[in-house]
Design an enzyme around this catalytic site. Structure first.
Site, PDB file in Angstrom:
ATOM      1  N   ASP A  13       0.849  -1.192   0.000  1.00  0.00           N
ATOM      2  CA  ASP A  13       0.000   0.000   0.000  1.00  0.00           C
ATOM      3  C   ASP A  13       0.889   1.248   0.000  1.00  0.00           C
ATOM      4  OD1 ASP A  13      -2.456   1.552   0.509  1.00  0.00           O
ATOM      5  OD2 ASP A  13      -1.591   1.828   2.501  1.00  0.00           O
ATOM      6  N   ASP A  15      -0.238   5.173   0.854  1.00  0.00           N
ATOM      7  CA  ASP A  15      -0.464   6.129   1.947  1.00  0.00           C
ATOM      8  C   ASP A  15      -0.513   5.410   3.293  1.00  0.00           C
ATOM      9  OD1 ASP A  15      -1.531   8.875   0.518  1.00  0.00           O
ATOM     10  OD2 ASP A  15      -2.121   7.102  -0.604  1.00  0.00           O
ATOM     11  N   ASP A 176      -1.746  -0.863   5.937  1.00  0.00           N
ATOM     12  CA  ASP A 176      -1.905  -0.231   7.250  1.00  0.00           C
ATOM     13  C   ASP A 176      -3.354  -0.160   7.704  1.00  0.00           C
ATOM     14  OD1 ASP A 176      -2.550   1.758   5.247  1.00  0.00           O
ATOM     15  OD2 ASP A 176      -2.472   3.253   6.832  1.00  0.00           O
TER      16      ASP A 176
END
Length: 227
Positions: A13, A15, A176
């Site tokens: 991922d 961001d 995240d």
């Protein structure tokens, strides 16, 4: 589950996992709000709005609600304001998290295929990865508007698996957020989560993932290249 996991490819991922983009996303959001005559928001608030793409971030910033739906005319005015603002702030205070470059180098040295899979629009994803000098690490990049669906739908992960000609169980996603965990589980892939990202303000330790890893570099110690 036994470690190290046998893996052929790693998807990561953007961001909150590779890059701490919240400061620049927040600056752009507040520039938009100011132009609309609205009160600016704290970084921590906007950080909790990150994760489901820019349109969702704009909606949340306008309404102060994770599921808020602003007036359609207001949203129509706000979107181009935000996009213009974010073009200006894209890589001002954004930085790679500790262990990211070391992790990417270790994965490359280990022979893993690499993909960046993000909900961010391609118009921002590619310039951002290029500015951070991370783009060349990745064999493919799947952005939020590359396909009809984005995370938490498994489509981006399955698309990357098809491109790599591997089965989903041979792939690891490092992310995240709940978006990442749900997408990986739906795809039938392994998933590690980092504790330093955004996850829309929720506790990452509540996610259904195979491991919580303090950094991307530490994640490399829990996998091995399968043939």
């Amino acid at each position: 589950m036994h470690f190290p996991l046998p893996i052929k490819a790693v998807m990561i991922d953007l961001d909150g996992t590779l890059l701490d983009t919240a400061p620049d996303l927040a600056t752009a959001a507040n520039m938009m709000l100011k132009e609309l005559g609205k009160a600016e928001l704290p970084l921590e608030t906007i950080q909790s709005y990150i994760g489901k793409g820019i349109e969702k971030l704009v909606k949340r910033s306008l309404t102060g609600d994770l599921d808020g739906e602003p007036d359609s005319d207001l949203l129509r005015r706000a979107m181009p304001l935000y996009e213009r603002s974010y073009e200006k702030t894209l890589y001002v205070d954004t930085r790679a998290y500790p262990g990211v470059r070391e992790g990417l180098n270790a994965l490359r040295a280990g022979g893993f295929r690499l993909a960046c899979v993000t909900n961010k629009a391609e118009a921002f994803t590619l310039p951002l990865l290029r500015a951070a000098e991370l783009l060349d690490y990745f064999d493919i990049v799947v952005s939020g508007d590359s396909l009809p669906k984005k995370k938490p739908d498994p489509m981006p992960l399955l698309h990357a698996c098809e491109r790599f000609e591997i089965q989903p169980h041979d792939m690891l996603l490092v992310g995240d957020s709940l978006n990442d965990a749900q997408a990986a589980r739906a795809a039938g892939s392994h998933v590690f989560c980092v504790p330093y990202g955004y996850n829309e303000g929720r506790d990452v330790y509540e996610l259904d993932c195979d491991a919580i890893v303090p950094s991307l570099y530490e994640a490399t110690k829990l996998i091995q290249k399968s043939s």
